[in-house]
Design a protein around this motif. Structure first.
Motif, PDB file in Angstrom:
ATOM      1  N   ALA A  50       0.813  -1.225   0.000  1.00 44.46           N
ATOM      2  CA  ALA A  50       0.000   0.000   0.000  1.00 44.46           C
ATOM      3  C   ALA A  50       0.840   1.265   0.000  1.00 44.46           C
ATOM      4  CB  ALA A  50      -0.938   0.003   1.206  1.00 44.46           C
ATOM      5  N   PHE A  51       1.936   1.266   0.758  1.00 45.19           N
ATOM      6  CA  PHE A  51       2.647   2.513   1.034  1.00 45.19           C
ATOM      7  C   PHE A  51       3.438   3.043  -0.158  1.00 45.19           C
ATOM      8  CE2 PHE A  51       2.143   0.106   4.950  1.00 45.19           C
ATOM      9  CZ  PHE A  51       1.479   1.028   5.743  1.00 45.19           C
ATOM     10  N   CYS A  52       3.620   2.249  -1.183  1.00 46.19           N
ATOM     11  CA  CYS A  52       4.469   2.682  -2.302  1.00 46.19           C
ATOM     12  C   CYS A  52       3.684   3.404  -3.390  1.00 46.19           C
ATOM     13  CB  CYS A  52       5.194   1.482  -2.910  1.00 46.19           C
ATOM     14  SG  CYS A  52       4.171   0.432  -3.968  1.00 46.19           S
ATOM     15  N   GLY A  53       2.351   3.432  -3.325  1.00 47.88           N
ATOM     16  CA  GLY A  53       1.562   3.889  -4.463  1.00 47.88           C
ATOM     17  C   GLY A  53       0.932   5.263  -4.307  1.00 47.88           C
ATOM     18  N   TYR A  54       0.801   5.970  -5.447  1.00 46.03           N
ATOM     19  CA  TYR A  54       0.150   7.284  -5.518  1.00 46.03           C
ATOM     20  C   TYR A  54      -0.758   7.314  -6.743  1.00 46.03           C
ATOM     21  CZ  TYR A  54       4.071   8.517  -2.461  1.00 46.03           C
ATOM     22  OH  TYR A  54       4.995   8.545  -1.450  1.00 46.03           O
ATOM     23  N   TYR A  55      -1.998   7.757  -6.546  1.00 45.85           N
ATOM     24  CA  TYR A  55      -2.923   7.955  -7.668  1.00 45.85           C
ATOM     25  C   TYR A  55      -3.024   9.452  -7.909  1.00 45.85           C
ATOM     26  CZ  TYR A  55      -7.308   7.722 -10.363  1.00 45.85           C
ATOM     27  OH  TYR A  55      -8.284   7.829 -11.335  1.00 45.85           O
ATOM     28  N   VAL A  56      -2.682   9.886  -9.118  1.00 44.22           N
ATOM     29  CA  VAL A  56      -2.584  11.316  -9.437  1.00 44.22           C
ATOM     30  C   VAL A  56      -3.628  11.657 -10.489  1.00 44.22           C
ATOM     31  CG1 VAL A  56      -1.067  13.172 -10.201  1.00 44.22           C
ATOM     32  CG2 VAL A  56      -0.119  11.236  -8.926  1.00 44.22           C
ATOM     33  N   ILE A  57      -4.471  12.643 -10.189  1.00 40.91           N
ATOM     34  CA  ILE A  57      -5.569  13.025 -11.079  1.00 40.91           C
ATOM     35  C   ILE A  57      -5.573  14.538 -11.274  1.00 40.91           C
ATOM     36  CG2 ILE A  57      -7.012  11.026 -10.606  1.00 40.91           C
ATOM     37  CD1 ILE A  57      -8.453  12.585  -8.459  1.00 40.91           C
ATOM     38  N   GLU A  58      -6.033  14.954 -12.436  1.00 40.60           N
ATOM     39  CA  GLU A  58      -6.056  16.378 -12.787  1.00 40.60           C
ATOM     40  C   GLU A  58      -7.462  16.936 -12.636  1.00 40.60           C
ATOM     41  OE1 GLU A  58      -4.753  19.209 -16.581  1.00 40.60           O
ATOM     42  OE2 GLU A  58      -3.768  17.270 -16.208  1.00 40.60           O
ATOM     43  N   GLY A  85      -6.839  22.354 -13.829  1.00 35.32           N
ATOM     44  CA  GLY A  85      -5.463  22.113 -14.254  1.00 35.32           C
ATOM     45  C   GLY A  85      -4.525  21.720 -13.142  1.00 35.32           C
ATOM     46  N   ASP A  86      -4.937  21.905 -11.872  1.00 37.18           N
ATOM     47  CA  ASP A  86      -4.117  21.451 -10.754  1.00 37.18           C
ATOM     48  C   ASP A  86      -4.171  19.927 -10.662  1.00 37.18           C
ATOM     49  OD1 ASP A  86      -3.645  24.089 -10.233  1.00 37.18           O
ATOM     50  OD2 ASP A  86      -4.750  24.159  -8.346  1.00 37.18           O
ATOM     51  N   LEU A  87      -3.198  19.366  -9.967  1.00 38.50           N
ATOM     52  CA  LEU A  87      -3.176  17.930  -9.728  1.00 38.50           C
ATOM     53  C   LEU A  87      -3.533  17.636  -8.276  1.00 38.50           C
ATOM     54  CD1 LEU A  87       0.104  16.819 -11.557  1.00 38.50           C
ATOM     55  CD2 LEU A  87      -2.241  16.749 -12.425  1.00 38.50           C
ATOM     56  N   LEU A  88      -4.225  16.542  -8.072  1.00 38.72           N
ATOM     57  CA  LEU A  88      -4.494  16.012  -6.740  1.00 38.72           C
ATOM     58  C   LEU A  88      -3.834  14.647  -6.644  1.00 38.72           C
ATOM     59  CD1 LEU A  88      -8.285  16.893  -6.335  1.00 38.72           C
ATOM     60  CD2 LEU A  88      -6.290  18.274  -5.710  1.00 38.72           C
ATOM     61  N   VAL A  89      -3.165  14.390  -5.531  1.00 36.80           N
ATOM     62  CA  VAL A  89      -2.458  13.132  -5.316  1.00 36.80           C
ATOM     63  C   VAL A  89      -3.132  12.380  -4.170  1.00 36.80           C
ATOM     64  CG1 VAL A  89      -0.260  12.041  -4.780  1.00 36.80           C
ATOM     65  CG2 VAL A  89      -0.305  14.180  -6.103  1.00 36.80           C
ATOM     66  N   LEU A  90      -3.501  11.138  -4.420  1.00 34.44           N
ATOM     67  CA  LEU A  90      -4.061  10.274  -3.398  1.00 34.44           C
ATOM     68  C   LEU A  90      -2.999   9.233  -3.053  1.00 34.44           C
ATOM     69  CD1 LEU A  90      -6.514  11.636  -4.856  1.00 34.44           C
ATOM     70  CD2 LEU A  90      -7.864   9.648  -4.173  1.00 34.44           C
ATOM     71  N   PRO A  91      -2.384   9.349  -1.864  1.00 33.39           N
ATOM     72  CA  PRO A  91      -1.300   8.424  -1.492  1.00 33.39           C
ATOM     73  C   PRO A  91      -1.860   7.093  -1.000  1.00 33.39           C
ATOM     74  CG  PRO A  91      -1.687   9.980   0.271  1.00 33.39           C
ATOM     75  CD  PRO A  91      -2.635  10.365  -0.839  1.00 33.39           C
ATOM     76  N   LEU A  92      -0.973   6.207  -0.561  1.00 28.78           N
ATOM     77  CA  LEU A  92      -1.347   4.890  -0.035  1.00 28.78           C
ATOM     78  C   LEU A  92      -2.197   4.127  -1.045  1.00 28.78           C
ATOM     79  CD1 LEU A  92      -2.214   5.949   3.630  1.00 28.78           C
ATOM     80  CD2 LEU A  92      -0.120   4.876   2.838  1.00 28.78           C
ATOM     81  N   ALA A  93      -1.777   4.188  -2.302  1.00 28.77           N
ATOM     82  CA  ALA A  93      -2.568   3.623  -3.396  1.00 28.77           C
ATOM     83  C   ALA A  93      -1.926   2.383  -4.009  1.00 28.77           C
ATOM     84  CB  ALA A  93      -2.767   4.687  -4.481  1.00 28.77           C
ATOM     85  N   GLY A  94      -1.019   1.739  -3.273  1.00 32.78           N
ATOM     86  CA  GLY A  94      -0.300   0.611  -3.851  1.00 32.78           C
ATOM     87  C   GLY A  94      -0.972  -0.734  -3.699  1.00 32.78           C
ATOM     88  N   ALA A  95      -2.090  -0.805  -2.977  1.00 34.29           N
ATOM     89  CA  ALA A  95      -2.772  -2.079  -2.751  1.00 34.29           C
ATOM     90  C   ALA A  95      -4.276  -1.904  -2.920  1.00 34.29           C
ATOM     91  CB  ALA A  95      -2.474  -2.602  -1.348  1.00 34.29           C
TER      92      ALA A  95
END
Length: 420
Positions: free
Chosen positions: A283-291, A368-378
């Motif tokens: 889980a801890f290695c992943g990031y989901y990035v959306i615009e 146009g900004d980005l949002l990052v959702l962390p803890l996305a590796g699992a």
């Protein structure tokens, strides 16, 4: 909540480089493979003697994830024919077991021909089918019987796999019948028991008591076998939860391992204990990035409509939580001077259930900004309904080196066009 997360510089660099290569607004996953390897190494190092760590690849079965963890863990836990193919393609061959209800005969046959270490049998009917397949191949196949034990209510978690009516395992009251069935099968040999009672366990002390309850019953379970000296394994599954909302209040894995070590050292003929961990490894290695595509207010509630959504990242909906969100503004100065207000982060789907997070306090957010959702590796992309509305699938970017300037590997999930 998100202010507690710090995105590493090499991940920020990978995000920026990927965005430059995108023609359309971005939605992509980024995986920090050095962090993944470090998490696996730390978990493995904390284990006491006589305890093994397997990776349950259902949490994230991407090739780069498996290849990163395989050299670190003791083996892999699989639950389907598709996962057999992925595990056998791993660059570092590891032992593997096949678990789960509803195994196909074809999957069990393939598993035996490809060298499965052991099967976790879920029912008396599965024992009969497994015996027939092993006999047809003239093999003697090791198995573990999965037990659905009775459990006190105070050891429960949000997702129970045992201690209640479930499709998983054989009720403890029927265990003697199951052991007898395996012992009577000439092409099967009983080597242990498997108990995976619950998922999303976040309390270390509660999990210590859960494992102690298994170990208390171990001598009784083992004594049911015709040849108890051959019964040496106790697979305690996984179920270690991730605290998505308070990242610095995670499950005390070292504490659990220390308590387990003391308990095993005090036992006469302790079993070989095996964990099968998925979420807490990856889980801890992943990031989901959306615009951000649009900002709007409806009945007083602010919405950020973003590229992507729950069809790519189903985890928040599946877990029932508001995922933490980190704001990466395109124009930092403008963002600092902008309004701070609560926003609900949603995706592109034509359903009000397409919500990633509600009431996130963010400042100066703009299109146009980005949002990052962390803890996305699992259990993020791999459990998502990616084909809903036929949106493009997200890219997955695997960052292999923390050094500045390292080149990430991108796996594209673009839909294949039909051949004409």
């Amino acid at each position: 909540m998100a202010e507690h997360f710090r995105i590493p510089e090499h991940i920020l660099d990978a995000i920026a480089a990927h965005r430059q290569a995108c023609r359309d607004p971005m939605a992509a996953f980024f995986y920090d493979l050095p962090v993944l390897a470090a998490q696996g190494g730390a978990m493995k190092a904390a284990l006491p003697p006589g305890v093994e760590l397997y990776y349950a690849i259902k949490a994230n079965s991407e090739a780069a994830i498996i290849d990163t963890l395989a050299p670190v863990v003791d083996g892999l836990e699989l639950s389907s024919g598709g996962e057999i193919a992925r595990a056998c393609a791993c660059s570092t061959p590891r032992p593997w077991v096949l678990s789960g209800p509803g195994k196909l005969d074809a999957d069990m046959h393939e598993a035996m021909t490809r060298g499965v270490e052991a099967f976790h049998v879920e029912s008396l009917g599965e024992v009969t089918r497994l015996q027939a397949i092993a006999a047809s191949l003239d093999l003697v196949q090791p198995v573990l019987v999965r037990i659905n034990p009775s459990l006190p209510a105070d050891l429960s978690s949000r997702l129970r796999m045992a201690g209640t009516a479930t499709p998983f395992g054989i009720d403890e009251a029927q265990l003697a019948d199951a052991v007898r069935a395996v012992d009577d099968a000439p092409n099967l040999t009983l080597v242990g028991f498997h108990v995976h009672a619950m998922s999303h366990q976040t309390c270390g002390q509660r999990h210590q008591r859960l494992l102690s309850s298994y170990l208390e019953r171990w001598p009784r379970w083992r004594a049911l076998a015709r040849h108890p000296e051959q019964v040496i394994q106790l697979n305690v599954g996984g179920g270690i939860g991730v605290n998505y909302l308070r990242p610095y209040e995670q499950f005390d894995w070292p504490g659990l391992c220390q308590a387990l070590g003391r308990r095993l050292a005090a036992m006469h003929e302790p079993p070989l204990v095996r964990f099968e961990i998925g979420r807490f490894l990856s889980a801890f290695c992943g990031y989901y990035v959306i615009e951000v595509l649009d900002t709007k207010v409806s009945h007083g509630e602010g919405f950020l409509v973003c590229r992507g959504g729950t069809h790519q990242f189903r985890l928040p909906a599946a877990q029932g939580h508001n995922h933490p969100v980190i704001h990466l503004p395109r124009a930092p100065q403008r963002a600092r001077e902008g309004e701070c207000r609560p926003w609900t982060v949603v995706g592109q789907l034509c359903t009000p259930k397409d919500v990633l997070s509600r009431q996130q306090q963010l400042q100066g957010v703009a299109v146009g900004d980005l949002l990052v959702l962390p803890l996305a590796g699992a259990y993020g992309y791999n459990i998502s309904h990616a084909d809903f509305l036929c949106h493009p699938r997200p890219d997955q970017v695997f960052v292999r080196d923390g050094r500045e300037g390292s080149a990430p590997e991108t796996r594209s999930h673009r839909r294949a066009e039909p051949v004409r």
